[in-house]
Design an enzyme around this catalytic site. Structure first.
Site, PDB file in Angstrom:
ATOM      1  N   ASP A   1       0.811  -1.218   0.000  1.00 51.35           N
ATOM      2  CA  ASP A   1       0.000   0.000   0.000  1.00 51.35           C
ATOM      3  C   ASP A   1       0.848   1.275   0.000  1.00 51.35           C
ATOM      4  OD1 ASP A   1      -2.408   1.290  -0.059  1.00 51.35           O
ATOM      5  OD2 ASP A   1      -2.756   1.217   2.093  1.00 51.35           O
TER       6      ASP A   1
ATOM      7  N   CYS B   1     -23.206  -5.515  -0.413  1.00 50.82           N
ATOM      8  CA  CYS B   1     -22.311  -4.367  -0.183  1.00 50.82           C
ATOM      9  C   CYS B   1     -22.845  -3.125  -0.898  1.00 50.82           C
ATOM     10  CB  CYS B   1     -20.894  -4.690  -0.632  1.00 50.82           C
ATOM     11  SG  CYS B   1     -20.780  -5.282  -2.321  1.00 50.82           S
TER      12      CYS B   1
HETATM   13  C1  B12 Z   1      -6.735   4.395  -3.520  1.00 48.77           C
HETATM   14  C2  B12 Z   1      -7.075   3.285  -2.581  1.00 48.77           C
HETATM   15  C3  B12 Z   1      -8.244   3.413  -1.858  1.00 48.77           C
HETATM   16  C4  B12 Z   1      -9.303   4.483  -2.164  1.00 48.77           C
HETATM   17  C5  B12 Z   1     -10.114   4.014  -3.420  1.00 48.77           C
HETATM   18  C6  B12 Z   1     -10.639   2.589  -3.265  1.00 48.77           C
HETATM   19  C7  B12 Z   1     -10.969   1.866  -4.564  1.00 48.77           C
HETATM   20  N1  B12 Z   1     -11.884   0.926  -4.455  1.00 48.77           N
HETATM   21  O1  B12 Z   1     -10.401   2.104  -5.607  1.00 48.77           O
HETATM   22  C8  B12 Z   1     -10.088   4.529  -0.833  1.00 48.77           C
HETATM   23  C9  B12 Z   1      -9.455   5.591   0.081  1.00 48.77           C
HETATM   24  C10 B12 Z   1     -11.589   4.821  -0.952  1.00 48.77           C
HETATM   25  C11 B12 Z   1      -9.777   3.144  -0.270  1.00 48.77           C
HETATM   26  C12 B12 Z   1     -10.580   2.503   0.646  1.00 48.77           C
HETATM   27  C13 B12 Z   1     -10.306   1.241   1.171  1.00 48.77           C
HETATM   28  N2  B12 Z   1      -9.178   0.540   1.033  1.00 48.77           N
HETATM   29 CO1  B12 Z   1      -7.784   1.045  -0.208  1.00 48.77          CO
HETATM   30  N3  B12 Z   1      -6.464   1.293  -1.465  1.00 48.77           N
HETATM   31  C14 B12 Z   1      -6.222   2.169  -2.446  1.00 48.77           C
HETATM   32  C15 B12 Z   1      -4.985   1.854  -3.255  1.00 48.77           C
HETATM   33  C16 B12 Z   1      -3.836   2.748  -2.767  1.00 48.77           C
HETATM   34  C17 B12 Z   1      -5.156   1.996  -4.773  1.00 48.77           C
HETATM   35  C18 B12 Z   1      -6.458   1.323  -5.299  1.00 48.77           C
HETATM   36  C19 B12 Z   1      -6.746   1.709  -6.734  1.00 48.77           C
HETATM   37  O2  B12 Z   1      -5.848   1.877  -7.531  1.00 48.77           O
HETATM   38  N4  B12 Z   1      -8.027   1.888  -7.061  1.00 48.77           N
HETATM   39  C20 B12 Z   1      -8.431   2.233  -8.404  1.00 48.77           C
HETATM   40  C21 B12 Z   1      -9.147   1.056  -9.052  1.00 48.77           C
HETATM   41  C22 B12 Z   1      -9.317   1.260 -10.558  1.00 48.77           C
HETATM   42  O3  B12 Z   1      -8.327  -0.024  -8.854  1.00 48.77           O
HETATM   43  P1  B12 Z   1      -8.829  -1.489  -8.516  1.00 48.77           P
HETATM   44  O4  B12 Z   1     -10.082  -1.563  -7.754  1.00 48.77           O
HETATM   45  O5  B12 Z   1      -7.634  -2.214  -8.031  1.00 48.77           O
HETATM   46  O6  B12 Z   1      -9.159  -1.887 -10.025  1.00 48.77           O
HETATM   47  C23 B12 Z   1      -9.447  -3.145 -10.425  1.00 48.77           C
HETATM   48  C24 B12 Z   1     -10.928  -3.458 -10.480  1.00 48.77           C
HETATM   49  O7  B12 Z   1     -11.627  -2.351 -10.975  1.00 48.77           O
HETATM   50  C25 B12 Z   1     -10.884  -4.627 -11.422  1.00 48.77           C
HETATM   51  N5  B12 Z   1     -12.000  -4.698 -12.310  1.00 48.77           N
HETATM   52  C26 B12 Z   1     -11.985  -4.308 -13.554  1.00 48.77           C
HETATM   53  N6  B12 Z   1     -13.163  -4.561 -14.105  1.00 48.77           N
HETATM   54  C27 B12 Z   1     -13.939  -5.110 -13.153  1.00 48.77           C
HETATM   55  C28 B12 Z   1     -15.246  -5.537 -13.217  1.00 48.77           C
HETATM   56  C29 B12 Z   1     -15.843  -6.062 -12.066  1.00 48.77           C
HETATM   57  C30 B12 Z   1     -17.231  -6.536 -12.130  1.00 48.77           C
HETATM   58  C31 B12 Z   1     -15.104  -6.131 -10.857  1.00 48.77           C
HETATM   59  C32 B12 Z   1     -15.733  -6.653  -9.625  1.00 48.77           C
HETATM   60  C33 B12 Z   1     -13.763  -5.688 -10.839  1.00 48.77           C
HETATM   61  C34 B12 Z   1     -13.211  -5.202 -12.012  1.00 48.77           C
HETATM   62  O8  B12 Z   1      -9.690  -4.452 -12.234  1.00 48.77           O
HETATM   63  C35 B12 Z   1      -9.045  -3.268 -11.856  1.00 48.77           C
HETATM   64  C36 B12 Z   1      -7.559  -3.385 -12.046  1.00 48.77           C
HETATM   65  O9  B12 Z   1      -6.941  -4.171 -11.049  1.00 48.77           O
HETATM   66  C37 B12 Z   1      -4.748   0.333  -2.890  1.00 48.77           C
HETATM   67  C38 B12 Z   1      -3.272  -0.097  -2.854  1.00 48.77           C
HETATM   68  C39 B12 Z   1      -2.727  -0.273  -4.258  1.00 48.77           C
HETATM   69  N7  B12 Z   1      -1.605   0.310  -4.529  1.00 48.77           N
HETATM   70  O10 B12 Z   1      -3.348  -0.950  -5.063  1.00 48.77           O
HETATM   71  C40 B12 Z   1      -5.423   0.204  -1.516  1.00 48.77           C
HETATM   72  C41 B12 Z   1      -6.187  -1.071  -1.202  1.00 48.77           C
HETATM   73  C42 B12 Z   1      -7.055  -1.396  -2.385  1.00 48.77           C
HETATM   74  N8  B12 Z   1      -7.081  -0.690  -0.057  1.00 48.77           N
HETATM   75  C43 B12 Z   1      -7.252  -1.619   0.773  1.00 48.77           C
HETATM   76  C44 B12 Z   1      -8.147  -1.516   1.873  1.00 48.77           C
HETATM   77  C45 B12 Z   1      -7.986  -2.541   2.988  1.00 48.77           C
HETATM   78  C46 B12 Z   1      -9.128  -0.507   1.900  1.00 48.77           C
HETATM   79  C47 B12 Z   1     -10.329  -0.399   2.864  1.00 48.77           C
HETATM   80  C48 B12 Z   1     -10.961  -1.734   3.218  1.00 48.77           C
HETATM   81  C49 B12 Z   1      -9.869   0.352   4.144  1.00 48.77           C
HETATM   82  C50 B12 Z   1     -10.977   0.641   5.140  1.00 48.77           C
HETATM   83  N9  B12 Z   1     -11.441  -0.341   5.905  1.00 48.77           N
HETATM   84  O11 B12 Z   1     -11.384   1.766   5.292  1.00 48.77           O
HETATM   85  C51 B12 Z   1     -11.288   0.509   2.053  1.00 48.77           C
HETATM   86  C52 B12 Z   1     -12.223  -0.322   1.147  1.00 48.77           C
HETATM   87  C53 B12 Z   1     -13.145   0.517   0.321  1.00 48.77           C
HETATM   88  C54 B12 Z   1     -13.531  -0.202  -0.966  1.00 48.77           C
HETATM   89  N10 B12 Z   1     -14.732  -0.735  -1.017  1.00 48.77           N
HETATM   90  O12 B12 Z   1     -12.706  -0.240  -1.905  1.00 48.77           O
HETATM   91  C55 B12 Z   1      -6.481  -2.884   0.421  1.00 48.77           C
HETATM   92  C56 B12 Z   1      -7.462  -3.932  -0.142  1.00 48.77           C
HETATM   93  C57 B12 Z   1      -7.154  -5.343   0.251  1.00 48.77           C
HETATM   94  C58 B12 Z   1      -8.140  -6.310  -0.373  1.00 48.77           C
HETATM   95  N11 B12 Z   1      -8.294  -7.470   0.236  1.00 48.77           N
HETATM   96  O13 B12 Z   1      -8.752  -6.034  -1.382  1.00 48.77           O
HETATM   97  C59 B12 Z   1      -5.420  -2.322  -0.634  1.00 48.77           C
HETATM   98  C60 B12 Z   1      -5.040  -3.291  -1.731  1.00 48.77           C
HETATM   99  C61 B12 Z   1      -4.167  -1.918   0.182  1.00 48.77           C
HETATM  100  C62 B12 Z   1      -3.287  -3.117   0.540  1.00 48.77           C
HETATM  101  N12 B12 Z   1      -2.083  -3.179   0.018  1.00 48.77           N
HETATM  102  O14 B12 Z   1      -3.684  -3.995   1.281  1.00 48.77           O
HETATM  103  N13 B12 Z   1      -8.669   2.639  -0.783  1.00 48.77           N
HETATM  104  S1  SF4 Z   2     -20.352 -11.423  -1.960  1.00 45.57           S
HETATM  105 FE1  SF4 Z   2     -19.815  -9.799  -3.412  1.00 45.57          FE
HETATM  106  S2  SF4 Z   2     -21.709  -8.621  -3.652  1.00 45.57           S
HETATM  107 FE2  SF4 Z   2     -21.948  -9.841  -1.777  1.00 45.57          FE
HETATM  108  S3  SF4 Z   2     -21.261  -8.461  -0.148  1.00 45.57           S
HETATM  109 FE3  SF4 Z   2     -19.477  -9.717  -0.768  1.00 45.57          FE
HETATM  110  S4  SF4 Z   2     -18.436  -8.421  -2.291  1.00 45.57           S
HETATM  111 FE4  SF4 Z   2     -20.509  -7.611  -2.074  1.00 45.57          FE
END
Ligand code: B12
Ligand code: SF4
Ligand code: SF4
Length: 338
Positions: free
Chosen positions: A88, A148
């Site tokens: 992270d 969720c």
């Molecule tokens: C910025 C960030 C945030 C932001 C944005 C969150 C987000 N969802 O993007 C904020 C501050 C809101 C946040 C919150 C949280 N975060 Co955060 N965050 C990050 C960070 C630094 C970057 C994430 C990122 O790039 N997001 C942008 C999107 C585009 O990226 P993505 O979701 O990975 O994208 C993928 C999906 O979209 C997927 N995808 C594509 N098409 C589709 C289609 C479908 C249907 C689905 C389901 C997916 C999918 O492919 C994409 C490429 O990988 C990462 C660490 C890192 N360097 O990766 C931690 C990270 C994601 N966070 C983490 C955590 C723990 C949290 C929280 C739980 C903390 C909390 N309890 O408050 C919350 C969860 C909120 C949530 N529901 O996401 C963990 C997640 C661990 C895990 N098991 O998933 C990470 C990985 C940190 C770590 N190293 O452990 N976070």
């Molecule tokens: S199973 Fe999937 S849709 Fe249901 S609460 Fe968990 S993440 Fe959300």
């Protein structure tokens, strides 16, 4: 949807290519580290802390172990390995790397879910200059579940896997350096740091989450499940803040950010016992961000019109004055109705 998190606007080629972080990269070892410390006890007037932050600062705790893992690999394989380890902390799509490495699948809440332990785990990475055979990508499905998305307090999950950070309580209470928008404050509830709702309701966590084996992530090691709001509201300097929260993830929003969050939680909990400290914060805190949110909280709790009126006489910050005005107006409305 990335709000002011500048690093999220970086080009996707950078975010998805480990060679941009280490030129000699050949493989990424992706690791899942369970942090699940158990569930929150009943709230008796505290600011709620997301589970990942109950213990010590995970960046530091995990980094140490990643270095040891590299050393063990070197010994085992009898080669020198150039590696970069982190969690992270760098612009790499860690969830995507982890999914490719077989650690889990993307849930609709966008978290990576592991079939055996649910989603309460950190992702850590070791980038190596070593060719390794890749594992099979993680597979799994949410089925027809949408809990969720239905239960997110602010409606931040706009589509499966798409989180609008501007609405997410985790963003609003941790990364955000500005005010918590007025129309979202009540929805933040008692969360003072982060938010777990979209993971709490997830059936995978309800049945599979088992406690972390790492004592560093237990509530006893750090700040625990709740903050004592009155205690936090008394912190006036960065030094005091560092002394109280140094070494835990709670330093991330900074002193003013954490006090802002505690004001909002106090207002939502209608925490009468916090009124004296809210009034003191309204009068004395050096940060306008804190004074303005203290005014809001006093307006929500009610009964502090005199202190708000006095503050209106001395406050110089325009935004704070507006907050005080609105808090007084809310109080009047309550009294008229009540
Ligand atoms: C910025 C960030 C945030 C932001 C944005 C969150 C987000 N969802 O993007 C904020 C501050 C809101 C946040 C919150 C949280 N975060 Co955060 N965050 C990050 C960070 C630094 C970057 C994430 C990122 O790039 N997001 C942008 C999107 C585009 O990226 P993505 O979701 O990975 O994208 C993928 C999906 O979209 C997927 N995808 C594509 N098409 C589709 C289609 C479908 C249907 C689905 C389901 C997916 C999918 O492919 C994409 C490429 O990988 C990462 C660490 C890192 N360097 O990766 C931690 C990270 C994601 N966070 C983490 C955590 C723990 C949290 C929280 C739980 C903390 C909390 N309890 O408050 C919350 C969860 C909120 C949530 N529901 O996401 C963990 C997640 C661990 C895990 N098991 O998933 C990470 C990985 C940190 C770590 N190293 O452990 N976070
Ligand atoms: S199973 Fe999937 S849709 Fe249901 S609460 Fe968990 S993440 Fe959300
Ligand atoms: S962390 Fe909280 S606010 Fe953010 S998407 Fe999940 S339930 Fe919604």
């Amino acid at each position: 949807m990335a709000a002011d998190m500048g690093y999220m606007h970086r080009p996707v080629e950078l975010l998805s290519d480990p060679r941009k972080l280490q030129k000699s990269a050949r493989s990424v070892v992706s690791l899942g580290v369970s942090y699940y410390p158990g569930d929150h006890p009943e709230n008796e007037g505290g600011g709620r802390v997301a589970r990942y932050a109950w213990g010590l600062d995970y960046h530091e705790v995990i980094k140490g172990r990643l270095f040891r893992l590299r050393e063990e690999l070197e010994e085992e394989l009898d080669v020198r390995i150039k590696a970069r380890g982190f969690t992270d902390a760098v612009p790499l799509l860690e969830r995507s790397a982890a999914q490719h490495a077989g650690l889990g699948f993307f849930g609709r809440n966008s978290c990576l879910i592991n079939d055996e332990i649910g989603s309460y785990f950190f992702i850590a990475d070791l980038i190596l200059d070593l060719d390794l055979d890749p594992d099979l990508p993680g597979e799994g499905t949410c089925g027809r579940c949408t809990r969720c998305m239905d239960r997110c307090p602010t409606g931040a999950i706009k589509a499966p896997g798409v989180v609008d950070a501007r609405l997410c309580i985790s963003y609003l209470t941790i990364e955000n350096r500005e005010e918590i928008p007025r129309d979202l404050r009540q929805k933040v509830g008692d969360w003072a740091f982060g938010c777990d709702v979209c993971q709490e309701v997830c059936p995978y966590n309800k049945t599979k989450a088992s406690r972390s084996r790492w004592p560093e992530f237990s509530g006893e090691a750090g700040s625990g499940p709740y903050l004592e709001i009155e205690e936090v509201l008394k912190i006036r300097t960065d030094e005091e803040f560092e002394e109280r929260f140094g070494g835990t993830p709670l330093t991330r929003p900074g002193r003013a950010g954490l006090l802002r969050n505690c004001c909002v939680a106090a207002g939502n909990l209608k925490l009468a016992k916090a009124v004296p400290d809210l009034v003191r914060a309204l009068r004395e805190d050096p940060s306008a961000l804190v004074r303005g949110h203290a005014a809001w909280a006093l307006g929500e709790i009610g009964g502090a019109e005199e202190s708000l009126g006095e503050a209106a006489e001395t406050e110089r910050d325009t935004w704070c004055l507006k907050e005080i005005g609105l808090a007084l107006a809310d109080g009047t409305t309550d009294a008229t109705l009540g």
